[in-house]
Design a protein around this motif. Structure first.
Motif, PDB file in Angstrom:
ATOM      1  N   UNK A 115      -0.346  -2.800  -5.633  1.00 25.54           N
ATOM      2  CA  UNK A 115      -0.565  -1.950  -4.463  1.00 25.54           C
ATOM      3  C   UNK A 115       0.718  -1.304  -3.970  1.00 25.54           C
ATOM      4  N   UNK A 116       1.844  -1.915  -4.285  1.00 20.32           N
ATOM      5  CA  UNK A 116       3.122  -1.393  -3.808  1.00 20.32           C
ATOM      6  C   UNK A 116       3.691  -0.337  -4.746  1.00 20.32           C
ATOM      7  N   UNK A 118      12.848  -1.432  -1.170  1.00 23.10           N
ATOM      8  CA  UNK A 118      11.755  -0.578  -0.713  1.00 23.10           C
ATOM      9  C   UNK A 118      11.603  -0.604   0.799  1.00 23.10           C
ATOM     10  N   UNK A 119      11.712  -1.793   1.400  1.00 22.61           N
ATOM     11  CA  UNK A 119      11.516  -1.876   2.851  1.00 22.61           C
ATOM     12  C   UNK A 119      12.686  -1.296   3.627  1.00 22.61           C
ATOM     13  N   UNK A 120      13.896  -1.391   3.071  1.00 17.98           N
ATOM     14  CA  UNK A 120      15.074  -0.873   3.773  1.00 17.98           C
ATOM     15  C   UNK A 120      15.200   0.640   3.664  1.00 17.98           C
ATOM     16  N   UNK A 121      14.779   1.201   2.526  1.00 17.33           N
ATOM     17  CA  UNK A 121      15.075   2.612   2.262  1.00 17.33           C
ATOM     18  C   UNK A 121      13.850   3.517   2.153  1.00 17.33           C
ATOM     19  N   UNK A 122      12.650   2.964   2.006  1.00 23.08           N
ATOM     20  CA  UNK A 122      11.416   3.752   1.955  1.00 23.08           C
ATOM     21  C   UNK A 122      11.520   4.940   1.005  1.00 23.08           C
ATOM     22  N   UNK A 123      11.831   4.696  -0.253  1.00 18.98           N
ATOM     23  CA  UNK A 123      11.998   5.816  -1.195  1.00 18.98           C
ATOM     24  C   UNK A 123      10.667   6.438  -1.594  1.00 18.98           C
ATOM     25  N   UNK A 124      10.743   7.680  -2.049  1.00 19.70           N
ATOM     26  CA  UNK A 124       9.575   8.366  -2.596  1.00 19.70           C
ATOM     27  C   UNK A 124       9.376   8.038  -4.076  1.00 19.70           C
ATOM     28  N   UNK A 125      10.442   7.530  -4.706  1.00 19.19           N
ATOM     29  CA  UNK A 125      10.355   7.166  -6.124  1.00 19.19           C
ATOM     30  C   UNK A 125      11.358   6.071  -6.416  1.00 19.19           C
ATOM     31  N   UNK A 159       0.802  -1.223   0.000  1.00 16.64           N
ATOM     32  CA  UNK A 159       0.000   0.000   0.000  1.00 16.64           C
ATOM     33  C   UNK A 159       0.835   1.275   0.000  1.00 16.64           C
ATOM     34  N   UNK A 160       2.097   1.175  -0.316  1.00 21.83           N
ATOM     35  CA  UNK A 160       2.901   2.395  -0.351  1.00 21.83           C
ATOM     36  C   UNK A 160       2.691   3.179  -1.635  1.00 21.83           C
ATOM     37  N   UNK A 161       2.261   2.483  -2.717  1.00 22.93           N
ATOM     38  CA  UNK A 161       1.938   3.173  -3.966  1.00 22.93           C
ATOM     39  C   UNK A 161       3.093   4.048  -4.439  1.00 22.93           C
ATOM     40  N   UNK A 162       4.288   3.491  -4.478  1.00 21.16           N
ATOM     41  CA  UNK A 162       5.489   4.245  -4.812  1.00 21.16           C
ATOM     42  C   UNK A 162       5.588   4.449  -6.325  1.00 21.16           C
TER      43      UNK A 162
END
Length: 383
Positions: free
Chosen positions: A127-128, A95-102, A7-10
């Motif tokens: 969803x991701x 994605x889980x380690x760095x939580x990027x915006x893009x 659900x991060x919708x990156x």
């Protein structure tokens, strides 16, 4: 426990293009538009085993995290010609380690983009990831050669593009540009075209010609992908077609037949498990791969190194980051473009080459190389 990426919708951009088309340059241009307060992530798939592209994409001392950009490399094969597991692991950890915006994904130039598009269209990624326009890089110099424009793998990148960025086109005549457009229309009539910046000459298919190249390119980061949306609809309507039929490119100019991927999981750390100096070489169908990693304190004569590289037989791509008599240099060679750039100190020197094993002609003589002799020749360049 649910995965933290759900659900991060990156926003995610796929940058494709044939070997040597200029993907690294384009990604650097995208990075230049990054807002200072945003963290981006890059997933880079390299066909070889050394892992050079991450360093080519940044001149920072830390080639894995710089300017708030996290880089993960998948080396040793093609993520779209193997099981989906390497892609899933690499994406999930990034994605889980760095939580990027893009997120920006660069597959190897030997990849078949349709396979990766099928994977990224799977329900568990919808969803991701928010898939934006698929950007494909086309070198007009390559297109001018019949062996490229009639090559199925070269054409495949055009067929699966939302937007096509054309570079190295200045030498094309008006008639050649018209022929190029006609060739593109036959493969993908819906694709938008951006002519890469060259001096002040920038035109687009559906954008105002006064729009700067950087702005036109940056706009693609916010446009939904028609190509991936179409594949997602296919996945819903015909679920059996959503199962990826894994296959390498065939009949190739440089054929991809690797069926295994090695994932580099140590994002911010140099690989200390390999004793330097290190060299590998292997043959896959009609291509030869070789790479060297050397200790950072090894300094090579810059002029002699370039001359040596350019005398390699049938080379298709040369890339590296090397400590030389002219300082640390990025080397990025294609048959139609030789580029070197001074960069900051790296943890080690890395050099990788792709050679065509034969010309494909009936009476062609296959390239036979003495790799131990080449090791000695490189060591002879030390100063």
């Amino acid at each position: 426990m649910k995965s933290p990426i759900i659900l991060q919708n990156i926003p995610c951009t796929l940058v494709t293009g044939f070997l040597g088309s200029g993907k690294t340059t384009l990604i650097n241009q995208l990075i230049a538009t990054k807002p200072a307060d945003e963290r981006w992530a890059l997933l880079i798939n390299e066909f070889g085993r050394i892992g050079v592209d991450g360093a080519l994409l940044t001149s920072s001392q830390d080639s894995h995290t710089t300017n708030d950009i996290a880089i993960r490399e998948v080396s040793g094969g093609c993520i779209c010609c193997t099981s989906q597991l390497p892609l899933q692991i690499a994406l999930s950890r990034l994605l889980s380690d760095h939580h990027p915006k893009r997120l920006v994904i660069e597959p190897t130039g030997l990849a078949h983009p349709r396979e990766l598009i099928q994977q990224l269209s799977a329900p568990h990624w919808q969803t991701a990831l928010k898939m934006q326009a698929v950007i494909t890089v086309l070198s007009a110099l390559q297109w001018q050669q019949e062996k490229y424009r009639t090559h199925e793998g070269f054409q495949a990148h055009i067929r699966d593009a939302d937007v096509l960025v054309i570079n190295r086109y200045i030498q094309l005549s008006t008639d050649e540009r018209q022929a190029l457009r006609a060739w593109i229309d036959k493969l993908n009539a819906q694709v938008s075209i951006i002519w890469a910046a060259s001096d002040n000459h920038t035109t687009t298919h559906d954008l105002n010609t006064s729009t700067g190249y950087s702005a036109a390119l940056n706009a693609q980061l916010f446009k939904p992908s028609f190509v991936i949306s179409k594949q997602q609809r296919i996945n819903i309507a015909e679920p059996y077609k959503a199962v990826v039929s894994l296959r390498p490119l065939r009949n190739s100019l440089t054929e991809n037949s690797l069926h295994n991927s090695a994932i580099n999981n140590d994002d911010a750390k140099p690989d200390t498990s390999i004793e330097l100096p290190y060299r590998y070489h292997e043959q896959q169908q009609d291509i030869l791969l070789a790479g060297w990693r050397l200790p950072a304190e090894y300094v090579l004569n810059a002029d002699k190194l370039q001359n040596w590289l350019l005398t390699l037989p049938n080379w298709q791509r040369i890339k590296g980051v090397v400590n030389t008599s002219n300082g640390w240099l990025q080397i990025n060679f294609t048959p139609d473009s030789l580029s070197t750039k001074t960069v900051s100190t790296q943890v080690d020197s890395r050099l990788e080459i792709i050679l065509q094993a034969s010309t494909g002609q009936k009476d062609a003589i296959e390239v036979k190389l003495d790799w131990e002799a080449y090791d000695n020749e490189i060591m002879a360049l030390l100063i």
